[in-house]
Write a protein that holds these residues in place. Structure first.
Motif, mmCIF file in Angstrom:
data_model
loop_
_atom_site.group_PDB
_atom_site.id
_atom_site.type_symbol
_atom_site.label_atom_id
_atom_site.label_comp_id
_atom_site.label_asym_id
_atom_site.label_seq_id
_atom_site.Cartn_x
_atom_site.Cartn_y
_atom_site.Cartn_z
ATOM 1 N N PRO A 1 0.829 -1.206 0.000
ATOM 2 C CA PRO A 1 0.000 0.000 0.000
ATOM 3 C C PRO A 1 0.865 1.258 0.000
ATOM 4 N N VAL A 2 0.537 2.187 -0.872
ATOM 5 C CA VAL A 2 1.285 3.455 -0.954
ATOM 6 C C VAL A 2 0.288 4.590 -1.194
ATOM 7 N N ASN A 3 0.731 5.816 -0.904
ATOM 8 C CA ASN A 3 -0.048 6.991 -1.264
ATOM 9 C C ASN A 3 0.250 7.294 -2.733
ATOM 10 N N SER B 1 2.981 7.114 7.921
ATOM 11 C CA SER B 1 2.069 5.972 7.913
ATOM 12 C C SER B 1 2.749 4.800 7.210
ATOM 13 N N ILE B 2 2.106 3.641 7.229
ATOM 14 C CA ILE B 2 2.656 2.491 6.500
ATOM 15 C C ILE B 2 2.801 2.842 5.013
ATOM 16 N N GLN B 3 1.813 3.565 4.474
ATOM 17 C CA GLN B 3 1.884 3.954 3.058
ATOM 18 C C GLN B 3 3.138 4.786 2.787
ATOM 19 N N VAL B 4 3.426 5.717 3.701
ATOM 20 C CA VAL B 4 4.628 6.554 3.553
ATOM 21 C C VAL B 4 5.879 5.701 3.724
ATOM 22 N N ARG B 5 5.870 4.830 4.740
ATOM 23 C CA ARG B 5 7.068 4.031 5.031
ATOM 24 C C ARG B 5 7.381 3.020 3.934
#
Lengths: 161, 287
Positions: free
Chosen positions: A57-59, B102-106
């Motif tokens: 999952p990523v932004n 966040s996990i998404q950022v990490r």
């Protein structure tokens, strides 16, 4: 100068002509025509644009579209099992009333899918830690967390049945 | 987003040459979680983005008792956070990276990028400084090594010269009878910048403190070592009075500012509280 970038979006190979300064988020929504992925803050704080890229999952607002060359991209549009059969997470979000305005919902469901793929039996704390980067201003999170935990339990039951 | 030219060099030499030629408005892209925000919010004038992800050899990641830790420039915060080996030897670092965004950022952000951004409040910096980390820097011809605590010159500023690229970070193996802790202080549990960050790494020998390093984040223009505080405990017994004096000295050594997250007075006060607490936690962590 634009360049041709190919990526697999929801199982479909796509070739897109892109300027290097375009985000993956804008590309999915405009060139890709996939507006289920939402643009909230556009700086990686809200999680509304969460997608799954190469299993993680990523932004999508923090990824340049050109960086997604050759990548496997999953968005909310690719989640349903069949046109009339939503994903268990989508079913649970409806059953538990986990969406109010709905703007954060696609991002949270994608994050929850990634979370359950990695950890099929999470605790409530693990779910809260997992969705810390997804902001919801309506629900107070309780029903979102209930729906994710219920989905995990359902999937576990289905597996052992 | 503001327009820029985009480059994908295939080697460190090519990347270094590009950065040197293009000057200060050319920026390295690794994770991009800070850079793309800075471009979008016009915080940094960027005309050229140099993506280093196609360069081979920047994905070293090893952690063991003999060699310590080695993290290449393209290793993400999430990879470090979820490594059982790092959790065993450097739980302070795992705690710090697990609280970064966040996990998404990490999943995108790199540890080396967090370092190079040179934010005084960056979570990875205090534990890495307390553990004596060093950076490997490619300068066009070869590599030079820089102690992490000597890397920063101010908020967002480092000793890197034009064309230099950090290729990785290494941390020596934990010493015998050593313990380490990092405490991040913020107003909420996640998605927070540190108001104060305190890392303590210490070694005990026969009830005395053989070695101690205290690193403070978000209380000075760069992360700092509290050297006077350390000197008060080195070679001494861990009495409550002694630890209180160490905490007091760390407060004196910090030079925080007041901003939207906290006042200078509050930050300084918390340096005292958290230094005492981090010493206790590091003691308890000694195997």
């Amino acid at each position: 100068m634009s360049q041709i970038v190919s990526m697999t979006i929801n199982g479909e190979e796509r070739e897109l002509a892109l300027e290097p300064y375009r985000s993956l988020l804008d590309t999915l929504r405009n060139e890709g025509g996939l507006t289920g992925t939402k643009k909230g803050c556009d700086v990686g704080d809200c999680g509304a644009c969460t997608i799954i890229m190469n299993g993680k999952p990523v932004n999508s607002c923090l990824v340049l579209a050109v960086e997604a060359a050759g990548a496997m991209i999953e968005t909310i549009e690719g989640l349903q099992l069949a046109p009339d059969k939503p994903h268990p997470l989508q079913e649970a979000f409806m059953r538990y009333g986990s969406a109010q305005c709905g703007f954060c919902t696609p991002g949270i469901i994608m994050m929850a899918k990634a979370l359950l793929d990695e950890n099929p039996n999470p605790t409530e704390d693990e779910v809260r830690f997992g969705i810390a980067g997804n902001i919801c201003r309506c629900t107070g999170y309780t029903k979102i967390i209930e729906a994710i935990l219920a989905t995990a339990a359902d999937l576990q039951r289905a597996k052992s049945a | 987003m503001k327009r820029f030219e985009y480059h994908e060099p295939a080697s460190l030499e090519e990347a270094s040459r590009l950065l040197a030629e293009l000057g200060a408005t050319a920026q390295v892209l690794a994770g991009g979680t800070d850079l793309l925000v800075e471009i979008r919010e016009h915080l940094r004038p960027v005309t050229h983005v140099v993506n280093i992800k196609r360069i081979p050899g920047l994905r070293d990641f090893a952690c063991d008792d003999a060699q310590g830790l080695r993290v290449g420039a393209l290793i993400t915060a999430r990879e470090v956070e979820t490594s059982p080996q790092v959790a065993r030897l450097f739980p302070n670092l795992v705690s710090a990276v697990g609280q970064l965004g966040s996990i998404q950022v990490r999943n995108r952000a790199t540890v080396v990028g967090n370092i190079c951004r040179a934010s005084p409040s960056a979570d990875t910096l205090p534990p890495l400084i307390a553990d004596g980390a060093r950076l490997s820097v490619f300068n066009g011809n070869g590599e030079r090594s820089i102690a992490l605590e000597e890397f920063f010159t101010g908020p967002g500023r480092t000793v890197l010269r034009p064309g230099e690229i950090v290729t990785g970070i290494s941390v020596p193996p934990p010493g015998a009878h050593s313990g380490r802790a990092y405490i991040k202080h913020g107003r909420r549990k996640a998605m927070e910048l540190a108001t104060v960050g305190v890392a303590v790494t210490l070694e005990r020998e026969a009830g005395h403190c053989r070695e101690i390093r205290i690193a403070l984040g978000a209380v000075a223009p760069t992360p700092i070592r509290a050297r006077e505080a350390e000197a008060l405990l080195r070679g001494e017994a861990f009495t409550p009075e002694r630890v209180a004096a160490v905490a007091e000295a760390a407060m004196t050594e910090s030079t925080p500012i007041s901003n939207v997250r906290a006042s200078a007075e509050y930050r300084r006060e918390m340096v005292g509280v958290l230094t005492r607490r981090a010493i206790t936690l590091a003691m308890e962590a000694i195997q």
